[in-house]
Design a protein around this motif. Sequence first.
Motif, PDB file in Angstrom:
ATOM      1  N   LEU A 235       1.727 -15.467  -0.243  1.00 44.62           N
ATOM      2  CA  LEU A 235       3.077 -14.917  -0.388  1.00 44.62           C
ATOM      3  C   LEU A 235       3.189 -13.523   0.219  1.00 44.62           C
ATOM      4  O   LEU A 235       4.153 -13.207   0.913  1.00 44.62           O
ATOM      5  CB  LEU A 235       3.441 -14.887  -1.873  1.00 44.62           C
ATOM      6  N   LEU A 236       2.185 -12.688  -0.036  1.00 49.46           N
ATOM      7  CA  LEU A 236       2.190 -11.310   0.460  1.00 49.46           C
ATOM      8  C   LEU A 236       1.687 -11.190   1.895  1.00 49.46           C
ATOM      9  O   LEU A 236       1.938 -10.191   2.563  1.00 49.46           O
ATOM     10  CB  LEU A 236       1.334 -10.421  -0.446  1.00 49.46           C
TER      11      LEU A 236
ATOM     12  N   ALA B 262      -4.604  -9.533  -2.984  1.00 51.46           N
ATOM     13  CA  ALA B 262      -3.185  -9.741  -3.269  1.00 51.46           C
ATOM     14  C   ALA B 262      -2.674  -8.891  -4.432  1.00 51.46           C
ATOM     15  O   ALA B 262      -1.512  -8.980  -4.783  1.00 51.46           O
ATOM     16  CB  ALA B 262      -2.944 -11.210  -3.571  1.00 51.46           C
ATOM     17  N   VAL B 263      -3.547  -8.102  -5.019  1.00 52.08           N
ATOM     18  CA  VAL B 263      -3.129  -7.297  -6.174  1.00 52.08           C
ATOM     19  C   VAL B 263      -3.126  -5.818  -5.837  1.00 52.08           C
ATOM     20  O   VAL B 263      -3.882  -5.391  -4.966  1.00 52.08           O
ATOM     21  CB  VAL B 263      -4.040  -7.562  -7.403  1.00 52.08           C
TER      22      VAL B 263
ATOM     23  N   MET C 167       1.278 -21.806  -6.838  1.00 50.28           N
ATOM     24  CA  MET C 167       2.484 -21.019  -6.618  1.00 50.28           C
ATOM     25  C   MET C 167       3.474 -21.207  -7.763  1.00 50.28           C
ATOM     26  O   MET C 167       4.163 -20.261  -8.132  1.00 50.28           O
ATOM     27  CB  MET C 167       3.127 -21.410  -5.286  1.00 50.28           C
ATOM     28  N   ASP C 168       3.515 -22.404  -8.319  1.00 55.67           N
ATOM     29  CA  ASP C 168       4.446 -22.661  -9.417  1.00 55.67           C
ATOM     30  C   ASP C 168       4.158 -21.775 -10.620  1.00 55.67           C
ATOM     31  O   ASP C 168       5.080 -21.278 -11.254  1.00 55.67           O
ATOM     32  CB  ASP C 168       4.386 -24.131  -9.842  1.00 55.67           C
ATOM     33  N   ARG C 169       2.893 -21.580 -10.916  1.00 58.84           N
ATOM     34  CA  ARG C 169       2.519 -20.734 -12.066  1.00 58.84           C
ATOM     35  C   ARG C 169       2.935 -19.291 -11.817  1.00 58.84           C
ATOM     36  O   ARG C 169       3.446 -18.625 -12.717  1.00 58.84           O
ATOM     37  CB  ARG C 169       1.020 -20.822 -12.312  1.00 58.84           C
TER      38      ARG C 169
ATOM     39  N   ARG D 151      11.870 -11.334  -8.732  1.00 57.51           N
ATOM     40  CA  ARG D 151      11.750 -11.254  -7.270  1.00 57.51           C
ATOM     41  C   ARG D 151      10.555 -10.396  -6.884  1.00 57.51           C
ATOM     42  O   ARG D 151      10.316  -9.353  -7.484  1.00 57.51           O
ATOM     43  CB  ARG D 151      13.019 -10.670  -6.662  1.00 57.51           C
ATOM     44  N   LEU D 152       9.847 -10.832  -5.867  1.00 57.72           N
ATOM     45  CA  LEU D 152       8.694 -10.076  -5.385  1.00 57.72           C
ATOM     46  C   LEU D 152       9.151  -8.766  -4.766  1.00 57.72           C
ATOM     47  O   LEU D 152       9.984  -8.740  -3.869  1.00 57.72           O
ATOM     48  CB  LEU D 152       7.928 -10.890  -4.337  1.00 57.72           C
TER      49      LEU D 152
END
Length: 103
Positions: free
Chosen positions: A59-60, A65-66, A1-3, A74-75
Motif C-alpha cells: 500500500l505504501l 511499512a511502519v 489487506m482486508d484486516r 484513510r491512509l
Amino acid sequence: MDRVTKLASQRAVVIFSTSSCCMCHTVTRLFRELGVNPTVVELDQDPRGKEMDKALARLLGRNPAVPAVFIGGRLVGSTDKVMSLHLSSNLVPLLRNAGALWV
C-alpha cells in the motif's frame, strides 16, 4: 489487506507499528501529546502481523511499512507525512474532522 482496512476503519486514528521502531514511538507520542488516543497495532505482537506488514508495504510502496498512520479510515502515510501535516498546521483540523479531537 482486508484486516488492515478493517482495523483502520474501526477508530479515528490507527497506527500500525512495531514495538522496537523508534519512529513509531515518536508518531504515537505526537498524537498522544495532541490529546488523541490512537489505536496502536503492534505488528510484531499480532499473530497476523507479517501478513499485515506485507499488505502495508504494498500500500505504501516501501519497506519497512511502519509506522503507517490512518486517520478517519484513510491512509495518511508514515512519519514524514504526519510531521509535514503537523508543521503546516493541517494535522489538528484533520484529526477534528475524523472525530479524534473534540476541542
